[in-house]
Design a protein around this motif. Structure first.
Motif, mmCIF file in Angstrom:
data_model
loop_
_atom_site.group_PDB
_atom_site.id
_atom_site.type_symbol
_atom_site.label_atom_id
_atom_site.label_comp_id
_atom_site.label_asym_id
_atom_site.label_seq_id
_atom_site.Cartn_x
_atom_site.Cartn_y
_atom_site.Cartn_z
ATOM 1 N N TYR A 166 0.818 -1.427 0.026
ATOM 2 C CA TYR A 166 -0.295 0.047 -0.140
ATOM 3 C C TYR A 166 1.010 1.349 0.086
ATOM 4 C CZ TYR A 166 -3.313 3.537 1.572
ATOM 5 O OH TYR A 166 -3.877 4.643 1.597
ATOM 6 N N ASP A 167 1.849 1.296 0.682
ATOM 7 C CA ASP A 167 2.897 2.450 0.711
ATOM 8 C C ASP A 167 3.477 2.717 -0.741
ATOM 9 O OD1 ASP A 167 2.250 2.641 3.223
ATOM 10 O OD2 ASP A 167 4.392 1.619 4.029
ATOM 11 N N ASP A 168 3.476 1.650 -1.437
ATOM 12 C CA ASP A 168 4.110 1.876 -2.878
ATOM 13 C C ASP A 168 3.044 2.758 -3.691
ATOM 14 O OD1 ASP A 168 6.396 0.458 -2.511
ATOM 15 O OD2 ASP A 168 5.275 -1.441 -2.967
ATOM 16 N N LEU A 169 1.639 2.355 -3.430
ATOM 17 C CA LEU A 169 0.659 2.603 -4.349
ATOM 18 C C LEU A 169 -0.174 4.042 -3.786
ATOM 19 C CD1 LEU A 169 -1.063 -0.717 -5.432
ATOM 20 C CD2 LEU A 169 0.686 0.646 -6.328
ATOM 21 N N GLY A 170 -0.563 3.943 -2.618
ATOM 22 C CA GLY A 170 -1.501 4.817 -1.954
ATOM 23 C C GLY A 170 -2.934 4.863 -2.647
ATOM 24 N N LEU A 171 -3.714 5.471 -2.519
ATOM 25 C CA LEU A 171 -5.247 5.599 -3.027
ATOM 26 C C LEU A 171 -5.304 5.574 -4.633
ATOM 27 C CD1 LEU A 171 -7.099 7.408 -0.492
ATOM 28 C CD2 LEU A 171 -7.178 5.123 -0.651
ATOM 29 N N ASP A 172 -4.324 6.575 -5.082
ATOM 30 C CA ASP A 172 -4.158 6.947 -6.506
ATOM 31 C C ASP A 172 -3.747 5.460 -7.252
ATOM 32 O OD1 ASP A 172 -4.981 9.290 -6.303
ATOM 33 O OD2 ASP A 172 -3.056 10.246 -6.341
ATOM 34 N N GLY A 173 -2.701 4.808 -6.549
ATOM 35 C CA GLY A 173 -2.197 3.469 -7.213
ATOM 36 C C GLY A 173 -3.329 2.294 -7.051
ATOM 37 N N ILE A 174 -4.221 2.454 -6.096
ATOM 38 C CA ILE A 174 -5.179 1.589 -6.189
ATOM 39 C C ILE A 174 -6.230 1.719 -7.171
ATOM 40 C CG2 ILE A 174 -7.260 0.520 -4.929
ATOM 41 C CD1 ILE A 174 -5.722 1.106 -2.146
ATOM 42 N N SER A 175 -6.273 2.972 -7.597
ATOM 43 C CA SER A 175 -7.337 3.398 -8.520
ATOM 44 C C SER A 175 -6.589 2.923 -10.008
ATOM 45 C CB SER A 175 -7.490 4.946 -8.825
ATOM 46 O OG SER A 175 -8.525 5.211 -9.642
ATOM 47 N N ARG A 176 -5.380 3.198 -10.143
ATOM 48 C CA ARG A 176 -4.715 2.601 -11.392
ATOM 49 C C ARG A 176 -4.692 1.132 -11.552
ATOM 50 N NH1 ARG A 176 -0.530 5.919 -9.428
ATOM 51 N NH2 ARG A 176 0.753 4.200 -8.957
#
Length: 321
Positions: A166-176
């Motif tokens: 999760y630290d790699d992605l954040g919420l924007d990364g989850i959206s991606r």
């Protein structure tokens, strides 16, 4: 009767999600005094994490605490809850909601290659407010969902690391990820669902996964600008080489050797005029194809190649049989 087959909202519990997000609704404090240890457990206020809107639904993660009685009257269980939630303005098919929830579950599967469950627990209809006996409406009402075949699994207790954190992605990364999952569904579905193939032969595993790897190479060629006609005529070896072009040297095994060996093994399975390959070779082809896909997803989501390489070096997914 309310049409709960088309709800406005759905909440699920996804095993491993709370730990992956690093969220807890409890604070533990230990105090040593006079040779004794005192534990103070306090509930915490937590914030809702909003991922964003996808396919007409707002996706967020809602955490909180709870308590429930056990069978014995003198015992209570404290709950550390995390619900994956979708909300839509218009009522949507149940499975439309679930597809977005399963996408989050699939990210965890790809990340740690551990089978995760995604079980609906509450549903919402906008035309089903909470009504008290005096006839007054008190806002929306989430109703409990009864699941006929509850396939929920306990959260993992070990410390096996995630490939995608999760630290790699954040919420924007989850959206991606959700967008990537939709765009490459034909490639990712067979690989992800192969984790559910228990008590089956290596041949079945590779036959199930092979079309996904084929599709990944094809879809990458199309994304590069090739016409669908040209990409569809590309060889299996060419498609595998296209995948490897994105991976560099991050794999813990020889990439070109994987491509050559898997092409030979996979084609031997598809064509009846060829001798069946050895079971161990088939299992290796399947497992390494899974790791190739996982590595590609991690890189596609923006994780640095050197980080992916380091994590794969100690990854617990077997790839050598």
């Amino acid at each position: 009767d309310r049409e709960f087959d088309r709800p406005h909202g759905l909440q699920t519990e996804i095993s491993g999600l709370r730990n992956w997000l690093g969220i807890t609704s409890w604070n533990e404090e230990y105090e040593e005094a006079n040779g004794n240890t005192k534990l103070t457990l306090s509930s915490l206020e937590t914030e809702t994490l909003t991922v964003g809107e996808h396919n007409g639904m707002v996706l967020d993660f809602r955490s909180g605490w709870g308590s429930a009685p056990e069978s014995a009257d003198n015992r209570r269980v404290l709950l550390d809850l995390l619900r994956c939630t979708t909300r839509s303005t218009e009522p949507l098919e149940w499975d439309t909601h679930m597809q977005l929830h399963r996408s989050i579950r699939d990210l965890l599967v790809i990340s740690r290659w551990r089978d995760e469950s995604c079980v609906p627990v509450r549903a919402l209809r906008a035309d089903d407010p909470l009504i008290t006996l005096d006839g007054q409406s008190h806002g929306e009402q989430w109703r409990q969902v009864v699941v006929a075949d509850d396939e929920s699994r306990p959260a993992p207790t070990g410390h096996d690391q995630h490939l995608v954190r999760y630290d790699d992605l954040g919420l924007d990364g989850i959206s991606r990820w959700v967008s990537l999952r939709d765009e490459f569904a034909r490639a990712l579905d067979p690989v992800i669902t192969s984790i559910d193939l228990r008590d089956t032969t290596p041949q079945t595993r590779l036959a199930h996964t092979g079309p996904g790897i084929e599709a990944l190479g094809y879809l990458l060629m199309v994304r590069d600008g090739e016409t669908t006609k040209t990409a569809s005529k590309s060889s299996l070896q060419d498609r595998f080489q296209r995948i490897l072009a994105d991976l560099g040297d991050c794999l813990p095994f020889d990439g070109p050797a994987w491509a050559t060996q898997t092409v030979a093994v996979y084609n031997a399975l598809k064509h009846a005029n060829r001798a069946l390959p050895d079971g161990a070779d088939v299992m290796n082809a399947w497992a390494r194809s899974v790791m190739v896909t996982r590595a590609w997803v991690a890189l596609e989501l923006g994780i640095a190649a050197k980080v992916v390489k380091s994590r794969l070096a100690s990854d617990k997914q077997p790839h050598d049989f």
